[in-house]
Design a protein around this motif. Structure first.
Motif, PDB file in Angstrom:
ATOM      1  N   GLY A 115       0.839  -1.372  -0.077  1.00  0.00           N
ATOM      2  CA  GLY A 115       0.032   0.038  -0.029  1.00  0.00           C
ATOM      3  C   GLY A 115       0.753   1.118  -0.028  1.00  0.00           C
ATOM      4  N   LYS A 116       0.161   2.422   0.252  1.00  0.00           N
ATOM      5  CA  LYS A 116       0.908   3.669   0.078  1.00  0.00           C
ATOM      6  C   LYS A 116       0.509   4.466   1.361  1.00  0.00           C
ATOM      7  CE  LYS A 116       1.655   7.925  -2.530  1.00  0.00           C
ATOM      8  NZ  LYS A 116       0.967   8.602  -3.883  1.00  0.00           N
ATOM      9  N   VAL A 117       1.535   4.857   2.279  1.00  0.00           N
ATOM     10  CA  VAL A 117       1.053   5.702   3.341  1.00  0.00           C
ATOM     11  C   VAL A 117       0.693   6.964   2.992  1.00  0.00           C
ATOM     12  CG1 VAL A 117       2.328   6.781   5.266  1.00  0.00           C
ATOM     13  CG2 VAL A 117       3.257   4.576   4.508  1.00  0.00           C
ATOM     14  N   VAL A 118      -0.562   7.147   3.653  1.00  0.00           N
ATOM     15  CA  VAL A 118      -1.157   8.561   3.745  1.00  0.00           C
ATOM     16  C   VAL A 118      -1.196   9.146   5.261  1.00  0.00           C
ATOM     17  CG1 VAL A 118      -2.784   7.852   2.010  1.00  0.00           C
ATOM     18  CG2 VAL A 118      -3.560   7.045   4.032  1.00  0.00           C
ATOM     19  N   THR A 141       0.594   7.011  15.276  1.00  0.00           N
ATOM     20  CA  THR A 141      -0.777   6.555  14.246  1.00  0.00           C
ATOM     21  C   THR A 141      -0.337   6.457  12.666  1.00  0.00           C
ATOM     22  OG1 THR A 141      -2.236   7.399  15.810  1.00  0.00           O
ATOM     23  CG2 THR A 141      -3.001   7.006  13.541  1.00  0.00           C
ATOM     24  N   LEU A 142      -0.500   5.462  12.240  1.00  0.00           N
ATOM     25  CA  LEU A 142      -0.218   5.221  10.821  1.00  0.00           C
ATOM     26  C   LEU A 142      -1.509   4.737   9.722  1.00  0.00           C
ATOM     27  CD1 LEU A 142       2.197   4.698   8.578  1.00  0.00           C
ATOM     28  CD2 LEU A 142       2.494   2.353   9.669  1.00  0.00           C
ATOM     29  N   ILE A 143      -1.552   5.322   8.707  1.00  0.00           N
ATOM     30  CA  ILE A 143      -2.633   4.733   7.856  1.00  0.00           C
ATOM     31  C   ILE A 143      -2.114   4.582   6.524  1.00  0.00           C
ATOM     32  CG2 ILE A 143      -4.927   5.467   6.786  1.00  0.00           C
ATOM     33  CD1 ILE A 143      -5.412   7.118   9.252  1.00  0.00           C
ATOM     34  N   ILE A 144      -2.457   3.266   6.052  1.00  0.00           N
ATOM     35  CA  ILE A 144      -2.019   2.937   4.814  1.00  0.00           C
ATOM     36  C   ILE A 144      -3.326   2.661   3.640  1.00  0.00           C
ATOM     37  CG2 ILE A 144      -0.732   1.225   3.352  1.00  0.00           C
ATOM     38  CD1 ILE A 144       0.760   0.506   5.982  1.00  0.00           C
ATOM     39  N   ASP A 145      -3.265   3.457   2.571  1.00  0.00           N
ATOM     40  CA  ASP A 145      -3.978   3.235   1.611  1.00  0.00           C
ATOM     41  C   ASP A 145      -3.927   1.910   0.845  1.00  0.00           C
ATOM     42  OD1 ASP A 145      -5.881   3.658  -0.640  1.00  0.00           O
ATOM     43  OD2 ASP A 145      -4.399   4.882  -1.919  1.00  0.00           O
ATOM     44  N   ILE A 176      -2.283   1.778  15.386  1.00  0.00           N
ATOM     45  CA  ILE A 176      -2.059   2.986  16.485  1.00  0.00           C
ATOM     46  C   ILE A 176      -1.486   2.428  17.732  1.00  0.00           C
ATOM     47  CG2 ILE A 176      -4.013   4.007  15.463  1.00  0.00           C
ATOM     48  CD1 ILE A 176      -5.976   3.172  17.576  1.00  0.00           C
ATOM     49  N   HIS A 177      -1.457   3.334  18.790  1.00  0.00           N
ATOM     50  CA  HIS A 177      -0.455   3.370  19.970  1.00  0.00           C
ATOM     51  C   HIS A 177       0.753   2.912  19.650  1.00  0.00           C
ATOM     52  CE1 HIS A 177      -4.244   3.921  21.482  1.00  0.00           C
ATOM     53  NE2 HIS A 177      -4.645   2.617  21.234  1.00  0.00           N
ATOM     54  N   LEU A 178       1.428   3.327  18.474  1.00  0.00           N
ATOM     55  CA  LEU A 178       2.789   2.753  18.018  1.00  0.00           C
ATOM     56  C   LEU A 178       4.008   3.640  18.980  1.00  0.00           C
ATOM     57  CD1 LEU A 178       2.228   3.023  14.279  1.00  0.00           C
ATOM     58  CD2 LEU A 178       2.063   0.921  15.573  1.00  0.00           C
ATOM     59  N   SER A 179       5.119   2.818  19.197  1.00  0.00           N
ATOM     60  CA  SER A 179       6.209   3.568  19.820  1.00  0.00           C
ATOM     61  C   SER A 179       7.075   4.332  18.763  1.00  0.00           C
ATOM     62  CB  SER A 179       7.082   2.648  20.741  1.00  0.00           C
ATOM     63  OG  SER A 179       7.421   1.659  20.012  1.00  0.00           O
ATOM     64  N   LYS A 180       7.003   3.705  17.464  1.00  0.00           N
ATOM     65  CA  LYS A 180       7.853   4.176  16.597  1.00  0.00           C
ATOM     66  C   LYS A 180       7.273   3.853  15.257  1.00  0.00           C
ATOM     67  CE  LYS A 180      12.414   3.468  14.488  1.00  0.00           C
ATOM     68  NZ  LYS A 180      13.649   2.704  14.357  1.00  0.00           N
ATOM     69  N   VAL A 181       7.367   4.852  14.277  1.00  0.00           N
ATOM     70  CA  VAL A 181       6.870   4.702  12.884  1.00  0.00           C
ATOM     71  C   VAL A 181       8.018   4.850  11.986  1.00  0.00           C
ATOM     72  CG1 VAL A 181       5.403   5.787  11.158  1.00  0.00           C
ATOM     73  CG2 VAL A 181       4.841   5.907  13.785  1.00  0.00           C
ATOM     74  N   ASP A 182       8.180   3.886  11.240  1.00  0.00           N
ATOM     75  CA  ASP A 182       9.262   3.611  10.322  1.00  0.00           C
ATOM     76  C   ASP A 182       9.099   4.147   8.935  1.00  0.00           C
ATOM     77  OD1 ASP A 182      11.063   2.530  12.211  1.00  0.00           O
ATOM     78  OD2 ASP A 182       9.914   0.476  12.049  1.00  0.00           O
ATOM     79  N   VAL A 183       7.975   4.712   8.737  1.00  0.00           N
ATOM     80  CA  VAL A 183       7.599   5.208   7.177  1.00  0.00           C
ATOM     81  C   VAL A 183       6.911   6.792   7.366  1.00  0.00           C
ATOM     82  CG1 VAL A 183       7.297   3.069   6.388  1.00  0.00           C
ATOM     83  CG2 VAL A 183       5.254   4.179   7.415  1.00  0.00           C
ATOM     84  N   LYS A 184       6.842   7.308   6.301  1.00  0.00           N
ATOM     85  CA  LYS A 184       6.223   8.722   6.156  1.00  0.00           C
ATOM     86  C   LYS A 184       5.380   8.592   4.963  1.00  0.00           C
ATOM     87  CE  LYS A 184      10.016  10.248   3.113  1.00  0.00           C
ATOM     88  NZ  LYS A 184      10.546   9.205   2.646  1.00  0.00           N
ATOM     89  N   ILE A 185       4.489   9.744   5.147  1.00  0.00           N
ATOM     90  CA  ILE A 185       3.420   9.936   3.888  1.00  0.00           C
ATOM     91  C   ILE A 185       4.151  10.062   2.447  1.00  0.00           C
ATOM     92  CG2 ILE A 185       1.764  11.943   3.163  1.00  0.00           C
ATOM     93  CD1 ILE A 185       1.319  12.819   5.775  1.00  0.00           C
ATOM     94  N   GLY A 186       3.593   9.291   1.764  1.00  0.00           N
ATOM     95  CA  GLY A 186       3.822   8.934   0.507  1.00  0.00           C
ATOM     96  C   GLY A 186       4.874   7.672  -0.040  1.00  0.00           C
ATOM     97  N   ASP A 187       5.065   7.222   1.207  1.00  0.00           N
ATOM     98  CA  ASP A 187       6.106   5.900   1.092  1.00  0.00           C
ATOM     99  C   ASP A 187       5.172   4.770   0.513  1.00  0.00           C
ATOM    100  OD1 ASP A 187       8.194   7.186   1.905  1.00  0.00           O
ATOM    101  OD2 ASP A 187       8.363   6.050   3.813  1.00  0.00           O
ATOM    102  N   LYS A 215       8.483  -3.969   7.271  1.00  0.00           N
ATOM    103  CA  LYS A 215       8.574  -3.407   8.779  1.00  0.00           C
ATOM    104  C   LYS A 215       8.046  -1.746   8.447  1.00  0.00           C
ATOM    105  CE  LYS A 215      11.182  -2.428  13.104  1.00  0.00           C
ATOM    106  NZ  LYS A 215      11.180  -1.127  13.083  1.00  0.00           N
ATOM    107  N   ILE A 216       7.019  -1.706   9.132  1.00  0.00           N
ATOM    108  CA  ILE A 216       6.480  -0.210   9.060  1.00  0.00           C
ATOM    109  C   ILE A 216       6.493   0.649  10.256  1.00  0.00           C
ATOM    110  CG2 ILE A 216       5.002  -0.601   7.123  1.00  0.00           C
ATOM    111  CD1 ILE A 216       2.573  -1.248   9.074  1.00  0.00           C
ATOM    112  N   ALA A 217       6.548  -0.240  11.595  1.00  0.00           N
ATOM    113  CA  ALA A 217       6.435   0.423  12.773  1.00  0.00           C
ATOM    114  C   ALA A 217       6.696  -0.370  13.926  1.00  0.00           C
ATOM    115  CB  ALA A 217       4.968   0.968  13.224  1.00  0.00           C
TER     116      ALA A 217
END
Length: 291
Positions: free
Chosen positions: A210-213, A225-229, A239-250, A257-259
């Motif tokens: 998917g694509k990170v939005v 919080t991370l949402i993927i399209d 949600i409730h993530l301690s670390k987010v490994d991606v950014k919008i548009g990725d 691994k995303i978080a």
């Protein structure tokens, strides 16, 4: 005398033949009309769970012009033979899918949506901030909600949801979709995700490509919080993530691994809250798994 009998017989036969031809013509005319409304999935097949919280997609053998589920418009992929939709937590038992094809014909599929009994969780001794937020954070909560809503409104023509989903994290299932939570005797909204308990730092992987939005490190309620399209209104949320490994548009691939699991936001312990949406309809991600 013989000539009279023969004439009468001929007239009877002509009358029978004419009657048969009239009936056939009528039947053909009726069939042409009936073909405009096909039922039972004549040209479109549905895949998925016809149940509250279920995600379904349809594949058609002919070009589709438009689709509606209970009067709600369903986007159709540009290939004109694919669409997807879902049933919310409190979807009614009787539903109707209406498909209009490019040739103007209409197919109606009545759907019997399986009804569920949801678990009620009663939790006492919960800090007041988890039950009712203070007025000082209401504007922040409103801003957070607007960000999430905007992310879920984005619509692409990806088709990642066609692939078999995998589990986003290892751990014990600690919360299920639809469960009604009562904090200190106060009923709250149903839980709309699948909770997977695990130590802070446990890796979270993408169950679909998917694509990170949306990628936010600290929303008031949901923390990291991370949402993927995944296409046509289908999104997954973590949600409730301690670390987010991606950014919008990725762009992410299944298994990336995303978080990492955490205890951010308003929670009582570290876990991943995995959610699934079709636009603003909240669906059950557990139905995607063979567990």
């Amino acid at each position: 005398m013989k000539l009279v009998v023969i004439k009468r017989l001929l007239m009877k036969r002509l009358f029978v033949v004419a009657t048969m031809l009239f009936c056939v013509a009528n039947a053909n005319a009726n069939n042409k009309t009936d073909n405009k409304v096909a039922t039972g999935g004549v040209r479109t097949t549905l895949f998925g769970d016809v149940i509250q919280g279920g995600l379904l997609y349809g594949k058609s053998t002919e070009a589709v012009k438009s689709v509606k589920i209970d009067g709600v418009k369903v986007p159709v992929h540009p290939n004109n033979n694919l669409f997807v939709f879902g049933f919310g937590v409190d979807a009614q038992e009787q539903s109707e899918l209406v498909i209009t094809y490019a040739d103007g014909s209409i197919e109606r599929q009545p759907l019997n949506v399986a009804q569920r009994e949801y678990k009620i969780d009663r939790v006492n001794g919960v800090a007041q901030k988890y039950v009712s937020p203070p007025k000082s954070v209401l504007s922040r909560i409103s801003s957070d909600s607007a960000k999430v809503k905007k992310a879920r409104e984005k619509m692409s023509y990806r088709t990642d949801f066609l692939e078999k989903s995998i589990r986003p994290a290892e751990g014990r299932i600690s919360g299920v979709y639809g469960s009604r939570r009562v904090f200190n005797g106060v009923p709250k909204r149903p839980h709309f995700g699948l909770d997977i308990a695990g130590p802070t730092g446990t890796k979270v992987i993408a169950p679909w490509a998917g694509k990170v939005v949306l990628a936010e490190p600290d929303l008031y309620y949901s923390g990291g919080t991370l949402i993927i399209d995944h296409g046509l209104g289908v999104t997954s949320t973590y949600i409730h993530l301690s670390k987010v490994d991606v950014k919008i548009g990725d762009e992410v691939q299944q298994g990336d691994k995303i978080a990492e699991i955490g205890a951010t936001g308003r929670v009582t312990g570290p876990h991943l809250d995995w959610r699934l949406n079709w636009f603003n309809r909240r669906l059950d991600p557990a139905l995607l798994l063979d567990e």
